[in-house]
Design an enzyme around this catalytic site. Structure first.
Site, PDB file in Angstrom:
ATOM      1  N   HIS C 473       5.888   2.375   8.147  1.00  0.00           N
ATOM      2  CA  HIS C 473       7.155   1.936   8.749  1.00  0.00           C
ATOM      3  C   HIS C 473       7.521   0.543   8.238  1.00  0.00           C
ATOM      4  O   HIS C 473       7.594  -0.399   9.025  1.00  0.00           O
ATOM      5  CB  HIS C 473       7.042   1.867  10.283  1.00  0.00           C
ATOM      6  CG  HIS C 473       6.728   3.175  10.942  1.00  0.00           C
ATOM      7  ND1 HIS C 473       6.260   3.250  12.235  1.00  0.00           N
ATOM      8  CD2 HIS C 473       6.839   4.454  10.503  1.00  0.00           C
ATOM      9  CE1 HIS C 473       6.076   4.529  12.565  1.00  0.00           C
ATOM     10  NE2 HIS C 473       6.421   5.276  11.527  1.00  0.00           N
ATOM     11  N   PRO C 474       7.756   0.374   6.948  1.00  0.00           N
ATOM     12  CA  PRO C 474       8.030  -0.976   6.451  1.00  0.00           C
ATOM     13  C   PRO C 474       9.367  -1.501   6.966  1.00  0.00           C
ATOM     14  O   PRO C 474      10.357  -0.785   7.014  1.00  0.00           O
ATOM     15  CB  PRO C 474       8.053  -0.795   4.932  1.00  0.00           C
ATOM     16  CG  PRO C 474       8.387   0.638   4.715  1.00  0.00           C
ATOM     17  CD  PRO C 474       7.796   1.385   5.873  1.00  0.00           C
TER      18      PRO C 474
END
Lengths: 475, 185, 536
Positions: C473-474
């Site tokens: 989940h950057p």
């Protein structure tokens, strides 16, 4: 998705009233306004007016639905009480003329995309109920239809339809025949007039008129084939039990028999699922009276053994292992495209394609799921008729149907499978689950694809496509 | 040569079962007597004629899919070039003890022999997992040798309760209820 | 409006869900749109086939990129050298480069943030405030949910306090919730005894047929590939954008955004084809929706939008610990979709002054793969193996505990000095560490795990409280803010430096919260699209 061909299921009106309306004594004419409206609404359902007189996403009965025909696109009209755009000024007599004779109130002829050749049998009493409903029970849509029907010469002369009507239009109103049982008469009225089954299931002559003596014996509807629905001796439905035919009409599917897709799916969704039990039974009863014993038709095989009891989840059955082994052999014969995670276009094995695209639902051995949510392919009539058309169309367009027992949805594969891949799947299915391989080729699939008129996504353009007015530079 | 894979394929499941474990000692001896110490590449590795029978003995499953036996064997060899020799030692040990079914194997001293049992577990693992070698969560190199997805035996013990992922077992919502066997699970 | 002096009104770089939603909205409203995608397009069945034939991934383990195309010019993220790490924590997220993007292999979670997530600094004295509020974004959350067909529980308090429905929404979820599986129902009952509310996870699976998607029937393979397309994926809107008139160019790697001579605007977009031909396209507006790592890479390659020096910095993820246990009673994980619920007890509260939020997410996987591996490693074979597989599969419980990170400029992506891509352009290096705020959750998670084990009367199958996992989940890499000195884009998603350049990626998010960021990225993208629509 919509617009299956000239006589698709463009039904304009009518339907028989709820329970035993036909049997009702004349005293019923004193029914209250509400009852009259309810009856009109039921008739409109049974006649499936909404299917053609509502464009996708548009207001109900607002018209503008385009029907593909060999003559050009025919757009349906606004049949709401709008004075300006609809039928707000129409008298009951004018309304009756339009529904039963195809004559608009301004004197113009309607095209027989509107199945007035079926509706011509409607009784005055039912016309009245329908008229009252369309005037009082429907919200006016105050907007123009939009597209206008513009047909190619010579079809653009609406006057031609007068000749057509003189030649082909039967102006006899429905009435029970002597010695005809009440149920048979009701069934006949529903099948021939209100639900206008013949619009799709009766073949047409070169003038697009129903062929006499061939009633309900099967006809082409766009890319689909509406089969012979005789349920009497030697008829294709002879082996179906009454409750199976009823259930098919109501739900759109019957275990180990068939599912309704395409135009028939729409007929179930918009119309047939609303019919009363008595009316469905009357339809079935009437179809039983149609026999094919004198027609040279092949006697229908006795009911095949049901596979319901054999449906077990799991993949160690002989049938599953055989399909897996087939897919394995296809891969071994030409491993390249299978191993290449980008290459889907050259994957050509029918069993491998079936396993990847179909078996997640229909299961490896084609037996469907135990609860019949996903139907068995092994016993389906779609694999046995000899004609691949409906199978191909189902693969292309998927299934989208709302029956009385719930929604059914099969994804459309028009974008995901090539003509050749569909051929491979059809051959695999008919050979493996249908007993005999169907004759089908890519040209046939390509032709049917043209009749699958859903709006179609553009293919991704190859990189650097000139179509974009792109300007290559020197690197 | 003993039974090659092509002959093997023509055997029906029934004949394999009939012969199967009962024939194991004879078949294994036959193979041993033809001492196959020769180097075999993965692609040309002949399936030992007793491989299916020994697999049945070790897994306790008498209905293994004969059509993937060669894939299992090739996968084992592909991940361990020495596997042929390991296999032979195990087969010889089983024959020497006249073990005819899984119960006999269990009761023997072999499960306590780390090396031989390790070979047995490798064979069973290939049939159960449908692959040989561990998955590589963040890599595409040195990935497992793949055998089968649907045919992996690990799905069978729960086939009435859950799914083989990607394959539907029915319409929406069946999962709201527990499996019918809950009381005895 | 459209002038022939441009190739398009708007160029959208990237055809994942975030770019495709914006492209669809713009095209439907009559704008000419070109989408440029580095990867290719493959149909779902091909991915299903590759999945079943690769052996390196299962529904709950392995390499989720494995079944997908992986081209030299559009490598998936696990190709060696694509990302190198120089910091204490390894950070290489799973990521796909193809039409539809990485939502091909997501779990389908579609979360809204909470109003408080937008005001961390004001409320709790940590992190950053957003330059917009929940209320500003709500209409676009709504729009995204309708487009994607999000299913959720209208009665749930998603702040995790077990109270009234929250956060506020203008309309009910467009899709009703799926039935909780027996496993999840039992779990909810047992957790309630320990004071842990357990809520239905909002998600993009079709409870009933939705648009062109069939209903979810619990094939339990949401990732790496939903085999029937019941779960939403970005290719849906890539296709929809095309139907609305957008042109999609595939196998086209955008490598440079060209500035106008005064530097105030983007004049053109340059891409390479696999034949290494360079193509230049012009547009009034450019929307870069190329993932939270490739977007800042493109900006750095182009020397664009980086007056603040913040491009590539402030990388955040939901780093996580995990617990697998064998419960006392059979509950049968693995019936239905792969995840259905969360324990949100630590989603928001005064504790966020001290440590990050925590979301325990419970899997509903078929556990046979990991269970069988374990039993084999113990030497079990024969009928006893079958019995043990069944016994453990009936009692398997897998949960991951996602943790909130704060933006730290030192956590950054930079251009690699060593590795280059197919076209000779620098790839990425990432320096990443989990900060003390996030690390402080460990003690809380450890306590919770002990609680869960006690409540379930469970035995540990595997417990990780030491190695920070990442959740792919950057966020934060092209951070949003009102001050051009410390942020890359403003509240509109418009770069501070270039009037006609917008960024649509979870990389703009200035706070990570503790929920999957996709829906927020989508809402922000639709908001940007509505602004572009007014101007172009």
């Amino acid at each position: 998705m919509r617009g299956y061909g000239l006589f698709r299921r463009c039904r304009f009106l009518l339907g028989g009233l709820a329970t035993g309306m036909f049997a009702a004594a004349p005293g019923a004419a004193h029914a209250s306004e509400d009852a009259l409206l309810a009856r009109g609404a039921y008739l409109a359902r049974a006649a499936d007016c909404v299917a053609c007189h509502t464009r996708p996403g548009g207001p109900v009965f607002g018209g503008g639905y385009g029907i593909q025909s060999p003559m050009g696109v025919i757009y349906s009209s606004n049949i709401t009480p709008s004075i300006r755009y609809g039928i707000g000024r129409w008298s009951e007599a004018g309304f009756a003329r339009a529904v039963r004779e195809g004559l608009s109130s301004d004197g113009r002829h309607l095209y027989p995309a509107m199945p007035y050749d079926s509706y011509s049998g409607l009784t005055d009493r039912d016309i009245h109920a329908l008229y009252i409903y369309m005037r009082q029970g429907v919200a006016a849509v105050e907007q123009p239809v939009g597209a206008e029907t513009r047909l190619r010469f010579p079809y653009n002369f609406r006057g031609l339809m007068g000749v057509w009507n003189w030649l082909f239009l039967d102006r006899t109103r429905f009435a029970p025949r002597p010695a005809e049982t009440e149920r048979a008469a009701r069934g006949r009225y529903l099948v021939e007039t209100i639900a206008h089954c013949g619009t799709c299931h009766t073949p047409r002559n070169f003038m697009m008129a129903a062929k006499r003596g061939k009633a309900l014996s099967g006809a082409r509807v766009g890319g689909w084939f509406a089969p012979d629905i005789a349920a009497g001796r030697n008829g294709p439905l002879a082996s179906w039990r009454d409750e199976e035919i009823d259930a098919y009409l109501r739900n759109g599917h019957v275990r180990d028999r068939a599912v309704a897709a395409g135009p028939m799916g729409e007929a179930v969704e918009h119309s047939l699922r609303y019919l009363t039990d008595d009316d469905l039974a009357a339809i079935t009863y009437y179809l039983r009276l149609i026999d094919r014993s004198g027609s040279g038709a092949i006697p229908v095989e006795p009911r095949r053994k049901t596979i319901s009891g054999e449906r077990e989840y799991g993949f160690s059955s002989a049938g599953s292992e055989a399909v897996l082994a087939m897919a394995r052999r296809e891969r071994a014969a030409n491993p390249g495209p299978y191993a290449d995670r980008r290459d889907y276009r050259s994957v050509a094995g029918g069993a491998a394609l079936y396993r990847a695209a179909c078996a997640s639902c229909h299961q490896l051995d084609g037996s469907g799921t135990q609860d019949d949510y996903y139907p068995a392919l092994r016993e389906s009539t779609i694999l046995r008729g000899g004609k691949p058309d409906n199978l191909v169309m189902t693969i292309l367009a998927g299934v989208h149907r709302n029956g009385a027992d719930g929604l059914a949805a099969m994804p459309a594969f028009r974008q995901d499978l090539s003509d050749a891949q569909i051929v491979a799947i059809v051959r695999f299915l008919s050979r493996t689950f249908g007993g005999r391989e169907m004759a089908v080729d890519s040209a046939q699939v390509a032709a049917l694809r043209r009749l699958d008129t859903a709006d179609f996504a553009a293919q991704a353009l190859p990189s650097g496509s000139r179509a974009l007015n792109t300007r290559p530079e020197r690197p | 040569m003993g039974l090659g894979i092509y002959q093997m394929k023509r055997l029906t499941r029934r004949t394999v079962l009939a012969c199967g474990v009962a024939c194991l000692p004879a078949m294994a001896l036959f193979r041993a007597s033809h001492g196959s110490g020769r180097a075999q590449s993965v692609h040309h590795a002949a399936l030992p004629p007793d491989f299916l029978a020994l697999s049945q003995l070790l897994t306790g499953h008498d209905d293994l899919d004969t059509s993937i036996a060669l894939r299992v064997w090739e996968a084992l060899l592909g991940k361990d070039p020495e596997f042929s020799g390991r296999y032979e030692r195990l087969a010889r040990a089983v024959v020497a003890r006249r073990l005819r079914d899984h119960a006999a194997y269990r009761a023997s001293d072999l499960p306590r022999d780390a090396l031989l049992h390790g070979t047995a577990v490798a064979i069973v693992g290939a049939w159960y997992l449908g692959r040989v070698g561990p998955m590589k969560p963040r890599s595409e190199t040195d990935t497992p040798a793949f055998i089968t997805y649907e045919g992996a035996l690990m799905w069978r013990p729960t086939i009435d309760a859950t799914v083989i992922p990607t394959y539907a077992r029915g319409g929406p919502g069946f999962w709201a209820e527990p499996p019918a066997t809950l009381q005895t699970d | 409006m459209t002038s022939t002096q441009y190739d398009a009104d708007v160029i959208v770089v990237g055809s994942g869900v975030i770019g495709s939603l914006a492209a669809t909205h713009l095209a439907r409203n009559g704008k000419s749109v070109i989408m440029i995608e580095a990867g290719t397009r493959v149909p779902r069945w091909k991915i299903v086939d590759s999945f079943r034939e690769c052996g390196n991934v299962s529904t709950d383990a392995g390499n989720r990129n494995q079944p997908y195309p992986n081209e030299p010019w559009a490598p998936s993220s696990f190709v060696p050298g694509y990302i190198t790490n120089s910091g204490p924590i390894e950070y290489v997220p799973g990521m796909l480069r193809m039409v539809g993007g990485t939502t091909w292999h997501w779990g389908g979670a579609c979360w809204r943030l909470l109003p408080n997530d937008f005001r961390l600094r004001s409320l709790y004295g940590v992190g950053r405030d957003w330059p917009l509020s929940y209320d500003d974004l709500e209409p676009f959350y709504h729009q995204a949910e309708r487009e994607m067909g999000v299913s959720g529980d209208d009665s749930a308090d998603y702040s995790g306090h077990g109270g009234a429905p929250f956060p506020p929404r203008q309309a009910p979820f467009p899709v009703r919730p799926q039935a909780f599986s027996y496993f999840n129902k039992r779990l909810r009952e047992i957790l309630a005894e320990g004071g842990y509310p357990y809520t239905y996870q909002p998600n993009g699976r079709a409870t009933d047929p939705y648009d062109e998607r069939p209903a979810c029937v619990g094939n339990n393979n949401c990732s790496p590939i939903c085999p029937i397309g019941a779960q939403y994926s970005g290719d849906r809107h890539a296709t929809r954008a095309e139907r609305a008139g957008a042109r999609l160019i595939t196998d086209a790697t955008v490598y440079r955004l060209e500035k106008t001579p005064d530097g105030r605007k983007i004049a053109a977009v340059h891409y390479f084809t696999p034949e290494r031909t360079s193509v230049r396209l012009t547009a009034r507006y450019v929307l870069v929706a190329a993932h939270a790592l490739e977007t800042p890479r493109l900006l750095l390659l182009s020397d664009v939008a980086n007056a603040s020096g913040m491009v590539g910095r402030n990388l955040m993820d939901h780093n996580a610990f995990s617990l697998m246990m064998i419960t006392d009673e059979p509950m049968w994980s693995g019936r239905g979709p792969v995840q259905q619920g969360d324990i949100l007890k630590w989603r928001d509260g005064a504790f966020r002054r001290e440590h990050g939020a925590i979301r325990h997410e419970v899997g509903n996987f078929v556990g046979n793969v990991q269970i069988t591996e374990r039993l084999l490693s113990q030497g079990l074979i024969g009928p006893a193996l079958d019995e043990a597989i069944r016994h453990m599969a009936a009692r398997w419980l897998f949960m991951g505990s996602n943790v909130e990170m704060l933006p730290e400029p030192t956590n950054r992506m930079t251009l690699s000095r060593v590795n280059r891509d197919f076209y000779g352009l620098p790839l990425m290096n990432i320096h990443y560490d989990v900060n003390d705020y996030a690390r402080a959750t460990r003690a809380v998670i450890r306590n919770d795990y002990a609680d869960f084990l006690r409540l379930m009367k469970g035995e540990v199958f595997e417990q990780n409280l030491s190695v920070w996992e990442n959740r792919d989940h950057p966020m934060g890499t092209v951070i949003m803010g009102s001050d051009p000195r410390d942020s890359v884009v403003n509240h509109e998603g418009r770069t501070h430096d270039h009037d006609n350049l917008f960024l649509a990626t979870t990389g703009v998010m200035p706070a990570a919260s503790v929920v999957n960021p996709t829906l927020t990225g989508c809402a922000l993208s639709l908001r940007s699209a509505s602004i572009i629509l007014r101007e172009v």
